[in-house]
Write a protein that holds these residues in place. Structure first.
Motif, PDB file in Angstrom:
ATOM      1  N   ARG A 123    -118.798  48.151  -1.240  1.00  0.00           N
ATOM      2  CA  ARG A 123    -119.683  47.871  -2.379  1.00  0.00           C
ATOM      3  C   ARG A 123    -119.461  46.448  -2.888  1.00  0.00           C
ATOM      4  N   GLY A 124    -118.802  46.326  -4.034  1.00  0.00           N
ATOM      5  CA  GLY A 124    -118.615  45.027  -4.667  1.00  0.00           C
ATOM      6  C   GLY A 124    -117.668  44.132  -3.890  1.00  0.00           C
ATOM      7  N   ILE A 125    -117.808  42.823  -4.124  1.00  0.00           N
ATOM      8  CA  ILE A 125    -116.963  41.836  -3.463  1.00  0.00           C
ATOM      9  C   ILE A 125    -116.653  40.714  -4.443  1.00  0.00           C
ATOM     10  N   ALA A 126    -115.458  40.157  -4.322  1.00  0.00           N
ATOM     11  CA  ALA A 126    -115.063  38.987  -5.097  1.00  0.00           C
ATOM     12  C   ALA A 126    -114.182  38.114  -4.215  1.00  0.00           C
ATOM     13  N   VAL A 127    -114.063  36.849  -4.593  1.00  0.00           N
ATOM     14  CA  VAL A 127    -113.259  35.899  -3.841  1.00  0.00           C
ATOM     15  C   VAL A 127    -112.182  35.340  -4.771  1.00  0.00           C
ATOM     16  N   THR A 128    -110.925  35.373  -4.326  1.00  0.00           N
ATOM     17  CA  THR A 128    -109.825  34.810  -5.095  1.00  0.00           C
ATOM     18  C   THR A 128    -109.714  33.308  -4.804  1.00  0.00           C
ATOM     19  N   PRO A 129    -108.938  32.559  -5.606  1.00  0.00           N
ATOM     20  CA  PRO A 129    -108.832  31.108  -5.407  1.00  0.00           C
ATOM     21  C   PRO A 129    -108.380  30.681  -4.009  1.00  0.00           C
ATOM     22  N   ASP A 130    -107.685  31.555  -3.280  1.00  0.00           N
ATOM     23  CA  ASP A 130    -107.277  31.239  -1.904  1.00  0.00           C
ATOM     24  C   ASP A 130    -108.382  31.531  -0.889  1.00  0.00           C
ATOM     25  N   ASP A 131    -109.586  31.845  -1.369  1.00  0.00           N
ATOM     26  CA  ASP A 131    -110.756  32.177  -0.556  1.00  0.00           C
ATOM     27  C   ASP A 131    -110.582  33.451   0.261  1.00  0.00           C
ATOM     28  N   ASN A 132    -109.711  34.342  -0.190  1.00  0.00           N
ATOM     29  CA  ASN A 132    -109.647  35.677   0.402  1.00  0.00           C
ATOM     30  C   ASN A 132    -110.743  36.527  -0.221  1.00  0.00           C
ATOM     31  N   LEU A 133    -111.292  37.448   0.563  1.00  0.00           N
ATOM     32  CA  LEU A 133    -112.350  38.346   0.119  1.00  0.00           C
ATOM     33  C   LEU A 133    -111.717  39.675  -0.286  1.00  0.00           C
ATOM     34  N   TRP A 134    -112.208  40.257  -1.372  1.00  0.00           N
ATOM     35  CA  TRP A 134    -111.730  41.554  -1.859  1.00  0.00           C
ATOM     36  C   TRP A 134    -112.946  42.449  -1.978  1.00  0.00           C
ATOM     37  N   ILE A 135    -112.942  43.573  -1.256  1.00  0.00           N
ATOM     38  CA  ILE A 135    -114.116  44.442  -1.162  1.00  0.00           C
ATOM     39  C   ILE A 135    -113.748  45.855  -1.600  1.00  0.00           C
TER      40      ILE A 135
END
Length: 194
Positions: A123-135
């Motif tokens: 569903r949702g996704i965000a990007v942390t400052p290290d450009d890792n994706l969190w889903i």
């Protein structure tokens, strides 16, 4: 809802496919609503160039609308276009209900679409400052961490039905857990996965 650099708010309508810009101070509508056709309305994101991106949950399209030029383009990105995020380079990431994620350049050029074994019903996704994706994976009660190339780093078990994902000013990842009426906070620096 998406907020631009002027703190004005774009509100998308999934039913009518209209996106309306509102003054961030007064709430007043600004100009005519933009109709992006049958391709969008579910999610919204304003990138660093002021471009509006909108997901089409019920289809496989992602719309890109540049308010400065009035130009709209639609991109076929795969089944059930859902969550949107942007990285530090302006690349756009779009999750799909079929357990894939797509990466596009700021101009809409497709970079890749990858399946990943992170979990079910992403569903949702965000990007942390290290450009890792969190889903958020609502079907498996996990949050997946991927690098910017779409390679799975690991999964974190959270409560039931993680859908919305966000990153706070300290780089912590938050997941809203729809089925358990709760939130989870993940510290990316606390061990390998959180």
């Amino acid at each position: 809802i998406a907020v631009d650099a002027n703190n004005d708010v774009w509100i998308g309508g999934f039913g009518n496919k209209l996106h309306q810009k509102h003054n961030g101070t007064t709430g007043a509508a600004m100009g005519a609503a933009v109709n992006l056709g049958s391709n969008s309305g579910y999610g919204g994101l304003i990138d660093g160039n002021g471009v509006l991106w909108s997901a089409g949950w019920s289809n496989s399209s992602l719309s890109r609308y540049d308010p400065a030029t009035g130009i709209e383009t639609n991109h076929n990105v795969g089944g059930g276009s859902y969550g949107l995020a942007v990285d530090s380079k302006g690349n756009i990431y779009n999750t799909h209900l079929n357990n894939t994620v797509t990466k596009l350049a700021p101009d809409g050029t497709l970079i890749w679409t990858k399946a990943y074994a992170g979990g079910a019903s992403n569903r949702g996704i965000a990007v942390t400052p290290d450009d890792n994706l969190w889903i958020g994976n609502s079907g498996s009660n996990t949050v997946s961490r991927l690098n910017s190339d779409g390679i799975l780093i690991g999964n974190i078990v959270v409560e039931s039905g993680p859908m919305g994902i966000s990153v706070d000013s300290k780089g912590k990842v938050w997941a809203t857990n729809y089925n358990s009426n709760s939130v989870s906070r993940i510290d990316p620096n606390a061990g390998a996965f959180g």
